[in-house]
Scaffold this motif. Sequence first.
Motif, mmCIF file in Angstrom:
data_model
loop_
_atom_site.group_PDB
_atom_site.id
_atom_site.type_symbol
_atom_site.label_atom_id
_atom_site.label_comp_id
_atom_site.label_asym_id
_atom_site.label_seq_id
_atom_site.Cartn_x
_atom_site.Cartn_y
_atom_site.Cartn_z
ATOM 1 N N ASP A 1 0.856 -1.340 -0.139
ATOM 2 C CA ASP A 1 -0.130 -0.122 0.145
ATOM 3 C C ASP A 1 0.740 1.337 0.039
ATOM 4 N N PHE A 2 1.882 1.321 -0.879
ATOM 5 C CA PHE A 2 2.833 2.398 -0.970
ATOM 6 C C PHE A 2 2.353 3.012 -2.377
ATOM 7 N N VAL A 3 3.067 4.319 -2.684
ATOM 8 C CA VAL A 3 2.672 5.052 -3.759
ATOM 9 C C VAL A 3 3.775 4.390 -4.653
ATOM 10 N N TYR A 4 3.687 4.306 -6.043
ATOM 11 C CA TYR A 4 4.564 3.661 -6.878
ATOM 12 C C TYR A 4 5.024 4.991 -7.699
ATOM 13 N N VAL A 5 6.385 5.090 -7.992
ATOM 14 C CA VAL A 5 6.682 6.264 -8.720
ATOM 15 C C VAL A 5 7.824 5.837 -9.697
ATOM 16 N N ASP A 6 7.390 5.859 -10.882
ATOM 17 C CA ASP A 6 8.110 5.633 -12.103
ATOM 18 C C ASP A 6 8.990 6.934 -12.619
ATOM 19 N N THR A 7 10.117 6.904 -12.323
ATOM 20 C CA THR A 7 10.856 8.069 -12.481
ATOM 21 C C THR A 7 11.400 8.213 -14.022
ATOM 22 N N GLY A 8 11.287 7.262 -14.694
ATOM 23 C CA GLY A 8 11.664 7.138 -16.118
ATOM 24 C C GLY A 8 10.590 7.855 -16.888
ATOM 25 N N ALA A 9 9.188 7.915 -16.397
ATOM 26 C CA ALA A 9 8.374 8.536 -16.933
ATOM 27 C C ALA A 9 8.401 10.064 -16.910
ATOM 28 N N LEU A 10 9.166 10.541 -15.910
ATOM 29 C CA LEU A 10 9.373 11.877 -15.638
ATOM 30 C C LEU A 10 10.241 12.477 -16.779
ATOM 31 N N TYR A 11 11.386 11.485 -17.008
ATOM 32 C CA TYR A 11 12.619 11.921 -18.259
ATOM 33 C C TYR A 11 11.574 11.841 -19.430
ATOM 34 N N ARG A 12 10.737 10.701 -19.813
ATOM 35 C CA ARG A 12 10.064 10.614 -20.828
ATOM 36 C C ARG A 12 9.096 11.736 -21.195
ATOM 37 N N GLY A 13 8.513 12.361 -20.171
ATOM 38 C CA GLY A 13 7.757 13.546 -19.968
ATOM 39 C C GLY A 13 8.522 14.825 -20.744
ATOM 40 N N LEU A 14 9.845 15.051 -20.187
ATOM 41 C CA LEU A 14 10.486 16.182 -20.580
ATOM 42 C C LEU A 14 10.932 15.786 -22.023
ATOM 43 N N ALA A 15 11.174 14.601 -22.622
ATOM 44 C CA ALA A 15 11.611 14.231 -23.614
ATOM 45 C C ALA A 15 10.257 14.627 -24.748
ATOM 46 N N VAL A 16 9.059 14.432 -24.294
ATOM 47 C CA VAL A 16 7.855 14.722 -24.901
ATOM 48 C C VAL A 16 7.639 16.226 -25.312
ATOM 49 N N HIS A 17 8.272 17.098 -24.079
ATOM 50 C CA HIS A 17 8.175 18.351 -24.392
ATOM 51 C C HIS A 17 9.057 18.832 -25.228
ATOM 52 N N PHE A 18 10.444 18.250 -25.284
ATOM 53 C CA PHE A 18 11.478 18.795 -26.126
ATOM 54 C C PHE A 18 10.723 18.354 -27.779
ATOM 55 N N LEU A 19 10.160 17.366 -27.828
ATOM 56 C CA LEU A 19 9.773 16.862 -29.085
ATOM 57 C C LEU A 19 8.736 17.885 -29.825
ATOM 58 N N LYS A 20 7.648 18.042 -28.786
ATOM 59 C CA LYS A 20 6.663 19.187 -29.061
ATOM 60 C C LYS A 20 7.088 20.282 -29.514
ATOM 61 N N GLU A 21 8.136 20.735 -28.819
ATOM 62 C CA GLU A 21 8.624 22.205 -29.011
ATOM 63 C C GLU A 21 9.491 22.142 -29.980
ATOM 64 N N GLY A 22 10.001 21.065 -30.761
ATOM 65 C CA GLY A 22 10.953 20.995 -31.627
ATOM 66 C C GLY A 22 12.373 21.377 -31.214
ATOM 67 N N ILE A 23 12.654 20.976 -30.194
ATOM 68 C CA ILE A 23 14.085 21.352 -29.419
ATOM 69 C C ILE A 23 15.145 20.711 -30.143
ATOM 70 N N ASP A 24 16.260 21.401 -30.457
ATOM 71 C CA ASP A 24 17.409 20.568 -31.094
ATOM 72 C C ASP A 24 18.241 20.074 -29.635
ATOM 73 N N GLU A 25 18.376 18.914 -29.563
ATOM 74 C CA GLU A 25 18.905 18.535 -28.404
ATOM 75 C C GLU A 25 20.378 18.534 -28.051
ATOM 76 N N THR A 26 20.945 19.164 -29.170
ATOM 77 C CA THR A 26 22.618 19.720 -28.990
ATOM 78 C C THR A 26 22.768 21.129 -28.505
ATOM 79 N N ASP A 27 21.345 21.809 -28.667
ATOM 80 C CA ASP A 27 21.318 23.216 -28.177
ATOM 81 C C ASP A 27 21.235 23.470 -26.791
ATOM 82 N N GLU A 28 22.315 23.618 -25.904
ATOM 83 C CA GLU A 28 22.168 23.813 -24.568
ATOM 84 C C GLU A 28 21.298 25.009 -24.297
ATOM 85 N N THR A 29 21.474 25.943 -24.740
ATOM 86 C CA THR A 29 20.603 27.032 -24.362
ATOM 87 C C THR A 29 19.147 26.619 -24.505
#
Length: 636
Positions: free
Chosen positions: A440-468
């Motif tokens: 009866d604990f809460v399950y936290v899938d942290t990979g999903a957080l990284y995936r969530g940010l990846a979705v954001h970068f894809l949606k925004e069309g961010i170049d992953e090599t552009d640090e700024t």
Amino acid sequence: MSRIVIVGGGAAGMYAALIGAEKGHQIDLYEKNEKLGKKLYITGKGRCNLTNACDRETLLGSVISNPRFMYSSFYGHGNQDTMALFERIGLSIKTERGNRVFPASDKSSDVIKALERELKKNQVRIHLNTEIREIVVKEGRCVGIRTAGGENVPADACILATGGLSYRTTGSTGDGYRFAKAQGHSIVECIPSLVSLETEEDWPAKVQGLSLKNVELLVQKKNRILYRETGEMLFTDRGVSGPLILTASSVAGRDIMQKEVELLIDLKPALTHKQLDKRLIREFEEQKNRQFKNCLGNLFPNKLIPVMVEQSGIAPEKQVNLITKEERKRFAEQIKALCLHVKQLGGFKEAVITKGGVSTREVDPKTMESKLVEGLYFAGEILDVDAVTGGFNLQIAWSTAYAAASHMKQEEKMGYQIAIDGPAGAGKSTIAKLVAEKLDFVYVDTGALYRGLAVHFLKEGIDETDETALTKACEKARIDLAYENGIQQVLLNGENITSLLREERVGNLASRVSALQVVREKLLQTQREIAQKKNVVMDGRDIGTCVLPEAGVKIFLTASVETRAKRRYEQLTREGKQADLKKIEADIQERDHRDSHREIAPLKQAKDAVLLDSSDLTIPQVVERIIREKENASGN
Ligand SMILES: Nc1ncnc2c1ncn2[C@@H]1O[C@H](COP(=O)(O)OP(=O)(O)OP(=O)(O)O)[C@@H](O)[C@H]1O
Ligand SMILES: Nc1ccn([C@H]2C[C@H](O)[C@@H](COP(=O)(O)O)O2)c(=O)n1
């Protein structure tokens, strides 16, 4: 989460900041210098003798002032824990003669760099060039601090780690004593320790620079022996120094302050009085026609001979065969007990540490909390605790800092944490979910957080090599977790994007961008905040090593690449999706390599994690094993 202010960015302050931040507190670290760790930088002649790899008894036995006070904190977090922590944060260490532990590079700057890197990673707010004027206390409770610039900083607790009085140029000016005194604390008189001694006699100046090995030093006061040890010492322009003397200053410092302490140096400790007399008879016989001053070359270093002759009262030009028996006997006495009277301790300017400070009677030894003011804590040299040389004083700093930061009261109850890490497709989420359900604990899938940010970068069309661009995009993204019928949902700026997370391109991008500091920093606090208040089973790559280093149970779950690929293939086929076994296997291998070879928080088994290879285990068997680990850890 509590908001904690730490005053002093030296060894104890930095360590407390790191421990506090890892426990999920918001830490503000104040340092009046332009940089952190100024004294740490010069300790051990710039090599930084971090600690001593001795056993617990020796550790306690090395503390000179108030060893009993250190009992709890050494047991709570001792030298082995400190070594493990430094290795965990990427500092290679080595152990030398006398169990002294140093950074492998021999550079104290590497210790500071490792700590600074972790503070940054853990989002500690560092305020340099900022002097604190006072601690603000209301109704017996510390509620914050006030800076010299007049800024009021509210806090739930404050740790004073302002050091002592030694090496004032590094910022140790005793401010903390003033703050503590203002709150009613008694300050035990501070004196320099691990310091040279100035002597009444001025002959040491004539032999300054001369080092004597294997001599026995006896320190006494009115025939009471204060210290006796064999080792190495050194003559200086004002008296004596070297390892034996430094320890003597620590053991007999307070007696020395009250004067009348004498040093007796046995220059031939291996010989008894009788043996030495025989030796002198032989030397005098062999050189009977020489002058006294010219017959001592076999007995002492050249530099010391004029001093020995002068102190003997025998005329330097006296022919050796004319030396009387009484003169010879007196000379033998002199060799066995060359006497010096201590005028005073060397100054704070050169003292390695300060003896004295905040009285330990008014501080809880388990938590380092003041017994007079709630929420006020002490760590490091500010306390009236000190030890001999060998890395013990720094260990006092680390252990007291750990005690202060880890016993900090939580505003809300801390949850129980189970960390499950492992490579892609090892079964982490499947298993973690089931374990959470059972407990009866809460399950936290942290990979999903990284995936969530990846979705954001894809949606925004961010170049992953552009640090700024990535940094800006991170600032714009708000990733939240929510639960629907107990199933974790990921919200990106309020929009539920859970259905997009499992796309292959999303997983691959998540793996690539998770190597970036800006991404990891963005998600670290989010993960800790979730684990703060609830009992959690959290899965990922760095949960046991970085996100929740204090988790109650840590599992490193793995399986062979073939097994993992086959399971993923079957899963996709079951879901009616197209799948290519060879491609899945290659993908998994590539992801494993990237996740475990990145610089920041790479995938690796925590030292205290249990390794579980599930290649030949069923899902219920793995779940059962983890539940058992939890029961063992909780003692039921
Ligand atoms: N012990 C096991 N026996 C058989 N199948 C298993 C076992 N453990 C996990 N699986 C299956 O392996 C597949 C991958 O598991 P899961 O998605 O939980 O892995 P993961 O480690 O979370 O992966 P990722 O890191 O890529 O998210 C699932 O289909 C799951 O049912
Ligand atoms: N704690 C974590 C969790 C995940 N990542 C990265 C590395 C993975 O390749 C990627 C996706 O994770 P998954 O959903 O497959 O578990 O996210 C990480 O670096 N640290």
